[in-house]
Design a protein around this motif. Structure first.
Motif, short mmCIF file in Angstrom:
data_model
loop_
_atom_site.label_atom_id
_atom_site.label_comp_id
_atom_site.label_asym_id
_atom_site.label_seq_id
_atom_site.Cartn_x
_atom_site.Cartn_y
_atom_site.Cartn_z
N CYS A 159 -16.49 52.55 4.96
CA CYS A 159 -15.56 53.24 4.07
C CYS A 159 -15.66 52.57 2.69
O CYS A 159 -14.89 51.66 2.38
CB CYS A 159 -14.14 53.14 4.62
SG CYS A 159 -12.91 54.08 3.64
N CYS A 211 -12.03 58.61 4.01
CA CYS A 211 -13.13 57.69 3.68
C CYS A 211 -14.45 58.42 3.47
O CYS A 211 -15.41 57.83 2.98
CB CYS A 211 -13.30 56.66 4.80
SG CYS A 211 -12.02 55.40 4.85
N ASN A 227 -21.67 56.76 3.40
CA ASN A 227 -20.84 56.26 4.50
C ASN A 227 -21.64 55.43 5.50
O ASN A 227 -21.14 55.12 6.59
CB ASN A 227 -20.16 57.42 5.23
CG ASN A 227 -18.99 58.00 4.44
OD1 ASN A 227 -19.04 59.14 3.98
ND2 ASN A 227 -17.95 57.20 4.26
#
Length: 483
Positions: A153, A342, A350
């Motif tokens: 995140c 996130c 990611n």
């Protein structure tokens, strides 16, 4: 003005002269499958799961209809042997301002695409070199990053729950968010890592910064490739785009199978998935660029073997595009194992640099974008120079100045606003306002009026489409801080 071979997935041989419906369909699909694909999970999350799926389908149908209107517009006064662009149609019905308007917004869409490409090229080049450096030197500069099931995140936007609300699930949610927020403490704004390093690693971190030095390194790599009179060589790599899209689909499928379904419709929980959110203009703006092919669709279908199938082939292509965007967006979103807020506007962000599957995706997209960027700037130069000077290559000095201006703008965005979600949605909404929602409808209404067949229901329907385009554009300012 644009050679058909620039868009065809498998360019036809000169001896054939015509292309089949299969080539047409997948060339349209391949052309529309751009950088927006990487932003789909983020955009779906901004709209909410249920509303996001509805918008994906609705926007596909709406943009398909207006694109069909562009295709049919040249049939109304097309003469055998004559090559027409939509700008010619706009000039016929709207005068010179209509032609200039269509060219301006076509150029704006290309410029927006080039800026997004530069930001992503900087991102992919940064992570690719960083992975190779770590692997060669047997180090892990990203060890401090909190990784959960292989996902990270990088920039948590806001807590997933209201801290004033106390539920049985509050403690684990707050704890999870705090652990994810540690990532911000170990990353600076330039994409480098604050950890204990020796002299060489410290020098690498100083020289190799995603939003400070890498955009300039790209100028050295791509600059010499942009001044050719014809970048036909780069069209040989058109099929690579299909390979990259196929890999992204496989990549998302593999990650989703590893993560499983991570969805909770209960508010104030860690994996809470809202059905609808007020940030939905982020998705409509993104889709306005994702479904945008209106400025080059005539070039793609120009050599169609059976022109009577244009409507069918265009519809099939849009269905394939909608299915691809929906699959990547929805599957990644519902399977992502961390808080949904996130999810980055570039889904590859990611994943840490050391993720081997993400590394392959980045290097594949890096090479593919390096081959596409010269085509984009060539098409941009062709349209602009032809409009201003009546020649596609007025001189080397003109080309050099234009390339320097475009590269300077790309570098500025890569340094100061490296947010592809924001760039895509504003670019898509702005260009779509004219080229998707307004010009095709105006041209069609004026044609019907000339034929004496304009009726109130048709007028209301197409006026509503124009109003939706305006709402989509102004809606982007209402969610200015969504990314």
């Amino acid at each position: 003005m644009i050679p058909t071979s620039f868009f065809l997935l498998l360019p036809i041989r000169k001896t054939e002269g015509k292309q089949s419906s299969i080539i047409t369909i997948f060339s349209i699909w391949n052309t529309m499958m751009g950088t927006s694909l990487l932003s789909m999970p983020w955009a779906v999350g901004e709209a909410g799961l249920v509303l996001g799926i509805i918008i994906l389908i609705t926007m596909a149908g709406l943009t398909l209809y207006t694109c069909y209107r562009v295709v049919k517009s040249v049939d109304n006064f097309h003469k055998p042997g004559e090559i027409l662009e939509f700008s010619d149609v706009c000039r016929h019905y709207l005068g010179k301002w209509g032609e200039y308007c269509s060219v301006f917004f076509s150029l704006s869409a290309l410029l927006g695409a080039m800026i997004v490409y530069w930001v992503l090229l900087s991102n992919f080049l940064f992570h690719t070199v960083k992975y190779i450096y770590e692997d060669v030197n047997h180090i892990n500069m990203s060890a401090a990053i909190n990784v959960t099931k292989g996902a990270i995140c990088p920039h948590p936007r806001h807590p997933p729950i209201d801290p004033t609300v106390h539920t049985n699930n509050s403690l684990p949610v707050i704890t999870s968010f705090m652990s994810q927020s540690l990532v911000v403490m170990v990353n600076n704004s330039n994409g480098t890592i604050h950890n204990t390093t020796d002299g060489n690693e410290a020098l690498f971190n100083k020289v190799w910064q995603q939003t400070l030095t890498v955009p300039f390194f790209l100028v050295l790599i791509l600059g010499p490739l942009l001044n050719f009179k014809s970048p036909t060589f780069f069209t040989k790599f058109n099929a690579l785009g299909t390979v990259c899209v196929a890999y992204i689909i496989a990549f998302v499928s593999i990650k989703a199978s590893q993560w499983g379904i991570n969805v909770d419709f209960t508010p104030n929980t860690r994996l809470y998935v809202p059905k609808a959110r007020e940030y939905f203009p982020a998705l409509t703006g993104t889709l306005a660029l994702a479904y945008f092919i209106h400025n080059c669709v005539l070039s793609i279908i120009r050599n169609q073997k059976k022109p009577e199938n244009n409507g069918r082939d265009l519809s099939i292509a849009y269905v394939l595009v909608a299915l691809t965007y929906t699959f990547v967006g929805v599957v990644f979103y519902i399977s992502f194992p961390l808080t949904k807020d996130c999810i980055e506007s570039n889904l590859l962000d990611n994943f840490p640099s050391g993720d081997i599957l993400a590394f392959v995706a980045r290097i594949c997209l890096l090479f593919q974008m390096i081959t596409v960027f010269p085509l984009l700037i060539y098409i941009f130069r062709l349209q602009l120079m032809h409009t201003l000077f009546g020649a596609v290559y007025p001189g080397l000095l003109h080309v050099l100045v234009l390339n320097l201006l475009v590269l300077a703008l790309c570098v500025i965005f890569a340094i100061f606003l490296p947010k592809i979600g924001t760039i895509i949605r504003f670019s898509g909404a702005f260009c779509g306002l004219a080229y998707i929602f307004t010009l095709p409808c105006l041209v069609y209404l004026l044609y019907l009026r000339q034929q004496g067949r304009l009726r109130w229901p048709t007028l209301v329907l197409h006026s509503t489409i124009i109003v939706l385009g305006c709402a989509n554009f102004f809606g982007q300012f209402a969610i200015i801080n969504s990314e």
